[in-house]
Design a protein around this motif. Structure first.
Motif, PDB file in Angstrom:
ATOM      1  N   SER A 115       0.826  -1.217   0.000  1.00  0.00           N
ATOM      2  CA  SER A 115       0.000   0.000   0.000  1.00  0.00           C
ATOM      3  C   SER A 115       0.859   1.265   0.000  1.00  0.00           C
ATOM      4  N   TRP A 116       1.901   1.229  -0.824  1.00  0.00           N
ATOM      5  CA  TRP A 116       2.782   2.374  -1.075  1.00  0.00           C
ATOM      6  C   TRP A 116       3.577   2.790   0.156  1.00  0.00           C
ATOM      7  N   SER A 117       3.802   1.821   1.044  1.00  0.00           N
ATOM      8  CA  SER A 117       4.624   2.104   2.222  1.00  0.00           C
ATOM      9  C   SER A 117       6.105   1.832   1.961  1.00  0.00           C
TER      10      SER A 117
END
Length: 588
Positions: free
Chosen positions: A302-304
């Motif tokens: 999740s784009w972390s």
């Protein structure tokens, strides 16, 4: 007036031309003319005209045991074939079509071409709750295009256009619904002018120059390659760019194998099980080239995941650019055409590789991963410390141990089709892929039950190569019926099933985060005997427990003339890759 015209429009129509092809025959001829000669499906009374035409024209029709497997068979066929090669699927309306939706959505997410022939309810019955009737628009969201044929003369044009559309980038599945009553008729089909798929877009020269300038000035570049590299057949171009820059290559889970993982610049796979060291490689790079990936939520947690501050993002869909990460340069272009243009530009500018440092950066990640695998293999059964050799012989195998033995027993160029499930992350990070058409696994749809049917399709596309289905007991039980398809069709696939009698990835999270007892979603008291299941479906099978027995069992299965299954008992309590690989190094 010519004598032959004297009867005019008042002449009675002549008898039907019984030598003319049926609509079904014309459809099959159109498919064969365009290289689609393999069809996966389940026949019904509605499909029999098509089945008759396929049999008469020596096209291969593979009878599956459940429609959920049918599109995954065609998906595996296309994933392991030369660019543009594809198969077709054929099912009855209603239950057949809706069962197939899972695989169609998987193919859509993965941009895999296939032709889905759905035999629709007759026009005269439509709207009256005919058997299996469903509204055709039900399928709009799971295919690239959904076409309902409105007249008998439109069947062949629809199929021809569907094949072209499926092959046009971004590729994907196309559904063609043909009413049952059209297929057996002899309605003449129109002549069709050929129209090739449009070529994917070339990159603007200015964008290539800017990318070359950014990468040429970088001191620690990295390349992140996605499934679009496979779709574009761009592996050679990817290698050229990586070697020209001296840049480590990380792939996404769908890009796995686009650079062979034996290459010195291969640094691993970005997925839920990607190690802290691999994530550190991405974060520490000063310029990143992302090509053929949408940087989706699955690959990036999740784009972390931290990525280079300066980012070049090359994709076919402009909506991907800037969605999860801001790009300094976004390019909507074909991966192969961009990478080749970039190589030429780097050569023109005299950009030199970064020397041994680039290979060392990649090797440092691989070495850290190997140390994590070794530490897990040596860990005691209760996780409290390092086990003795005797202890390791007593406890069940860990996934990395089993997968290592399988890798050693399987030729490097074999096709490996991996299922979804907890073991998939271990496979992604620890099982080296030899090339872009040597490894198949589901993308962001991540549906279970794909490993076996996709291996079946891959074998038909690659009859001279070894094909191995890697699956867990959870994934296999969602497509176990296709063991019988292997046996009945005589398709020579080796199935390796890691069995821990548990939905272990769910049980682990339930225990760790929600205070459930260990193995809450397992079957310790009603263990599954996959050897008995496979034997009952006509496959030779054996079960192994010991680490030294896995390779020999796989080799025996490969040596058989036909399909076979090896069941490997594994540890339901082993740490999950998403925890073990992402945390502090166990030997630090």
């Amino acid at each position: 007036m010519d004598a032959d015209d004297s009867a005019g429009d008042d002449a009675a129509p002549g008898p039907p031309d019984n030598d003319a092809p049926t609509v079904a025959e014309a459809v099959v001829d159109a498919m064969l003319d365009r290289g689609v000669d393999t069809v996966f499906g389940i026949p019904g009374k509605q499909t029999l005209p098509l089945n008759r035409a396929l049999a008469d024209r020596d096209a291969r029709f593979v009878v599956a045991r459940h429609e959920t497997a049918v599109p995954h068979q065609a998906w595996g066929y296309a994933e392991t074939s030369e660019p543009g090669a594809m198969a077709a699927t054929c099912v009855v309306p209603g239950p057949g079509d809706t069962n197939a939706m899972n695989g169609l959505k998987n193919a859509l997410n993965d941009c895999v071409p296939l032709l889905h022939l759905a035999v629709e309810t007759e026009r005269s019955v439509r709207g009256g709750d005919g058997i299996h009737e469903t509204p055709p628009e039900t399928y709009d969201t799971v295919v690239k295009e959904n076409v309902l044929v409105d007249s008998p003369a439109g069947a062949v044009p629809a199929v021809v256009e569907a094949i072209r559309t499926a092959r046009e980038h971004p590729q994907g599945p196309v559904r063609v619904g043909i009413p049952k009553d059209f297929l057996a008729g002899r309605t003449p089909q129109p002549a069709i002018g050929e129209r090739e798929p449009s070529p994917p877009p070339a990159p603007p020269a200015a964008a290539v120059r800017e990318a070359a300038d950014l990468l040429g000035d970088a001191t620690a570049p990295v390349v992140l390659a996605g499934g679009g590299v496979r779709r574009a057949d761009a592996s050679d171009a990817l290698r050229s760019v990586a070697e020209g820059l001296g840049a480590p290559v990380v792939t996404t889970y769908k890009g796995k194998g686009t650079l062979p993982e034996t290459h010195q610049l291969s640094a691993g796979v970005l997925c839920g099980g990607a190690s802290a060291e691999l994530r550190g490689l991405l974060a520490d790079a000063d310029v990143g080239l992302v090509v053929g990936s949408d940087l989706d939520a699955v690959a990036t947690a999740s784009w972390s995941v931290a990525i280079p501050e300066t980012l070049i993002h090359v994709t076919l869909d402009g909506d991907d650019v800037g969605f999860g990460y801001e790009a300094d340069l976004g390019v909507v272009a074909d991966a192969d055409r961009f990478l080749r243009a970039l190589t030429d530009r780097l050569d023109d500018e005299g950009v030199a590789p970064r020397g041994a440092d680039s290979a060392e950066r990649a090797e440092s990640v691989r070495a850290a991963d190997r140390e994590r695998f070794a530490a897990l293999s040596e860990q005691s059964a209760d996780g409290s410390g390092k086990s003795t050799a005797d202890d390791r012989e007593e406890r069940p195998l860990r996934s990395v141990e089993a997968l290592s033995a399988v890798r050693d027993a399987v030729p490097a160029d074999a096709v490996v089709a991996a299922d979804a499930g907890g073991f998939r992350l271990w496979t992604l990070v620890s099982f080296p892929a030899a090339g872009p058409r040597s490894y198949v696994n589901p993308g962001s749809w991540a549906t279970m039950g794909t490993g076996l049917p996709s291996a079946l399709g891959a074998k038909l596309a690659n009859p001279d190569r070894d094909v191995v289905a890697l699956t867990g007991d959870g994934g296999l039980m969602m497509c176990v019926h296709e063991l019988h398809t292997l046996a009945s069709e005589g398709i020579d696939v080796t199935v390796v099933a890691l069995n821990n009698d548990d939905y272990a990835i769910i049980s682990e999270e339930a225990s760790r985060s929600y205070d459930f007892p260990d193995q809450s979603y397992g079957w310790a008291e009603t263990g599954l005997d996959l050897v008995a299941v496979a034997s009952g479906m006509g496959l030779p099978a054996e079960r192994v427990h010991a680490r030294g027995a896995v390779g020999d069992a796989v080799e025996r299965a490969r040596d058989r003339d036909g399909p076979a299954l090896v069941e490997v008992v594994t540890d339901p309590d082993e740490p999950q890759a998403s925890e073990w690989m992402t945390g502090p190094h166990p030997r630090s």
